[in-house]
Design a protein around this motif. Sequence first.
Motif, short mmCIF file in Angstrom:
data_model
loop_
_atom_site.label_atom_id
_atom_site.label_comp_id
_atom_site.label_asym_id
_atom_site.label_seq_id
_atom_site.Cartn_x
_atom_site.Cartn_y
_atom_site.Cartn_z
N MET A 1 48.39 16.77 26.09
CA MET A 1 47.80 18.09 26.37
C MET A 1 48.88 19.17 26.23
SD MET A 1 47.47 17.90 30.56
CE MET A 1 47.17 16.13 30.64
N ARG A 2 48.41 20.40 25.94
CA ARG A 2 49.35 21.52 25.86
C ARG A 2 49.60 22.07 27.26
NH1 ARG A 2 47.48 24.42 20.34
NH2 ARG A 2 47.91 22.62 18.99
N ILE A 3 50.57 22.99 27.36
CA ILE A 3 50.98 23.49 28.67
C ILE A 3 49.84 24.25 29.38
CG2 ILE A 3 51.96 25.71 27.87
CD1 ILE A 3 54.31 25.06 29.90
N GLY A 4 48.96 24.91 28.58
CA GLY A 4 47.84 25.63 29.18
C GLY A 4 46.87 24.68 29.88
N GLU A 5 46.66 23.52 29.26
CA GLU A 5 45.75 22.54 29.85
C GLU A 5 46.39 21.92 31.11
OE1 GLU A 5 44.40 19.71 26.94
OE2 GLU A 5 43.29 18.57 28.46
N LEU A 6 47.70 21.67 31.02
CA LEU A 6 48.43 21.14 32.19
C LEU A 6 48.29 22.12 33.35
CD1 LEU A 6 50.42 19.04 33.43
CD2 LEU A 6 52.29 20.40 32.49
N ARG B 1 45.80 24.35 33.82
CA ARG B 1 44.43 24.34 34.33
C ARG B 1 44.18 23.09 35.18
NH1 ARG B 1 43.47 26.48 29.37
NH2 ARG B 1 43.02 24.47 28.42
N GLU B 2 44.70 21.95 34.72
CA GLU B 2 44.48 20.67 35.39
C GLU B 2 45.08 20.66 36.81
OE1 GLU B 2 43.17 16.63 35.41
OE2 GLU B 2 42.84 18.18 33.90
N THR B 3 46.23 21.33 36.97
CA THR B 3 46.97 21.25 38.25
C THR B 3 46.89 22.54 39.07
OG1 THR B 3 48.96 22.02 37.13
CG2 THR B 3 48.64 19.64 37.27
N GLY B 4 46.40 23.61 38.45
CA GLY B 4 46.35 24.88 39.17
C GLY B 4 47.72 25.54 39.32
N GLY C 1 51.51 11.68 33.28
CA GLY C 1 52.70 11.58 34.13
C GLY C 1 53.15 12.96 34.60
N HIS C 2 53.00 13.96 33.71
CA HIS C 2 53.37 15.34 34.09
C HIS C 2 52.41 15.89 35.15
CE1 HIS C 2 55.52 15.13 30.18
NE2 HIS C 2 56.39 15.89 30.81
N VAL C 3 51.11 15.56 34.98
CA VAL C 3 50.11 16.02 35.96
C VAL C 3 50.47 15.48 37.34
CG1 VAL C 3 47.68 15.84 36.65
CG2 VAL C 3 48.26 16.17 34.23
N ARG D 1 53.38 14.22 38.45
CA ARG D 1 54.64 14.71 38.99
C ARG D 1 54.51 16.15 39.49
NH1 ARG D 1 60.10 13.23 39.07
NH2 ARG D 1 59.12 11.25 39.53
N LEU D 2 53.72 16.95 38.75
CA LEU D 2 53.50 18.35 39.14
C LEU D 2 52.76 18.42 40.48
CD1 LEU D 2 54.28 21.02 37.99
CD2 LEU D 2 52.30 20.94 36.48
N ARG D 3 51.79 17.54 40.68
CA ARG D 3 51.06 17.51 41.95
C ARG D 3 52.00 17.12 43.09
NH1 ARG D 3 45.50 15.15 39.68
NH2 ARG D 3 44.54 17.15 39.19
N LEU D 4 52.88 16.17 42.81
CA LEU D 4 53.85 15.74 43.84
C LEU D 4 54.77 16.91 44.21
CD1 LEU D 4 55.16 13.50 45.56
CD2 LEU D 4 56.52 12.84 43.57
N ILE D 5 55.26 17.63 43.20
CA ILE D 5 56.14 18.78 43.43
C ILE D 5 55.44 19.82 44.30
CG2 ILE D 5 57.32 20.74 42.32
CD1 ILE D 5 57.73 18.86 39.85
N ARG D 6 54.18 20.16 43.93
CA ARG D 6 53.44 21.17 44.69
C ARG D 6 53.17 20.71 46.12
NH1 ARG D 6 54.19 26.00 42.96
NH2 ARG D 6 52.57 26.55 44.44
N GLY D 7 52.88 19.43 46.30
CA GLY D 7 52.64 18.91 47.65
C GLY D 7 53.87 19.04 48.52
N LEU D 8 55.03 18.70 47.95
CA LEU D 8 56.27 18.77 48.71
C LEU D 8 56.63 20.21 49.05
CD1 LEU D 8 58.39 16.09 46.77
CD2 LEU D 8 57.18 15.80 48.93
N ILE D 9 56.38 21.13 48.12
CA ILE D 9 56.74 22.54 48.34
C ILE D 9 55.71 23.24 49.23
CG2 ILE D 9 56.93 24.81 47.20
CD1 ILE D 9 58.29 23.42 44.85
N ASP D 10 54.42 23.12 48.88
CA ASP D 10 53.39 23.88 49.59
C ASP D 10 53.11 23.33 50.98
OD1 ASP D 10 53.11 25.52 47.45
OD2 ASP D 10 51.31 24.54 46.66
#
Lengths: 230, 230
Positions: A1-6, A8-11, A42-44, A46-55
């Motif tokens: 997927m492109r960065i725009g879709e990534l 949208r997928e993760t917010g 894998g990016h989706v 990891r990105l969710r993990l990052i946001r969970g840890l930060i938010d």
Amino acid sequence: MRIGELSRETGVAVPTIKFYVREGLLPAGRLTSPNQASYDDGHVRRLRLIRGLIDVGGLSVATVREVLTAVDAPGGSVHKVLGAAHDAITPVPTGRPEGLPEARRTVAELLRRRGWRAEADHPAAEAMAVALAAFQDLGQGAFVEVLDDYAEACERVADADLAYVGRHADVEELVESVVVGTVLGDAVLTALRRLAHVDRSARRYEQHGGGPVAGGGAGAGVTEGGADPS
Amino acid sequence: MRIGELSRETGVAVPTIKFYVREGLLPAGRLTSPNQASYDDGHVRRLRLIRGLIDVGGLSVATVREVLTAVDAPGGSVHKVLGAAHDAITPVPTGRPEGLPEARRTVAELLRRRGWRAEADHPAAEAMAVALAAFQDLGQGAFVEVLDDYAEACERVADADLAYVGRHADVEELVESVVVGTVLGDAVLTALRRLAHVDRSARRYEQHGGGPVAGGGAGAGVTEGGADPS
């Protein structure tokens, strides 16, 4: 997927995604043309993990980087990742209260009394000693008498945590469960402690028919209506 | 006593004491001449409380001011001070995870199941719902199955906390014990949770004779030596 879709997928906004890549939190996408990168599931994740840890965990970008470095280290054990995650989120106490040597002895005695296989010079033991010495400095030294209640409660929590972690069959899932459980578990535990306080305080209040909310014993000197002079 | 003596007594530097007075954390001394102020034991005590909250509790100056405002409010009940202290130290989750409505229902059900007299829209309940929704987003939704273990542990802790608070005969001491116990109690609890993890993890490790440190069940795929391909 492109960065725009990534995105949208993760917010997570595109500039934020690019920032995480620059900061080394998120692996770069696979280049499909000189200025086009492709991202995968894998990016989706990891990105969710990052946001969970930060938010939710309230971690800084620098702390998230430390935690992820431990997660990604080859040959990392659950024990090590658990240690790295907790070290990263445990605030290092800056104070040096007077009664620190005595507080360290109290912690060492507690570990011995409970038969816990943890070193008395473990960072968490030191953090606990600093907190206990601060209690002492503040004239609240009697708090040590509730330590066994706290310890028993934590044995129960740790048993539940380890059993939860142990059910993950997939290695990456297992490591993530340790990180998430350590960081978000603290948030759940302190929130539940607060709700249990509300409940216990309400029970005492009701029992005393409009009297003191908490401290139904000798200390019942502060009421809803105003300071009780007794 | 003069400000120099107050500084020696508490270990807090004179400029810092003056800063706390300017910031409204510490009452000004009693003026004995146009540029000479006198301080008493109340200042020593308050200054120790401020340092404990900042150094060990990790609170900001602004948060300490909020907590002390609640402490000093006339007619403040233990219930209210406990609430103000906890609200001040509970990080407000900034994320809005997808599964928030469902997580709120999970929290409400837990409160009902345990018979806790706490509102489902309490700030701590909301903080907990955000954390649970984040677990879900991160593929760790099964964590809800350990909530009753956490809740039982917190009932034990809250009973110990309330009994401890209730033993204080002096009103000011009682209020301070609530503030200190709420702020530093979280530090002690999370440190003990970490030490209990170390113990439980070590026990599993020993049992397996050099095998996986934690997660001895199906999830034992990460070992000290390197990732186990199984």
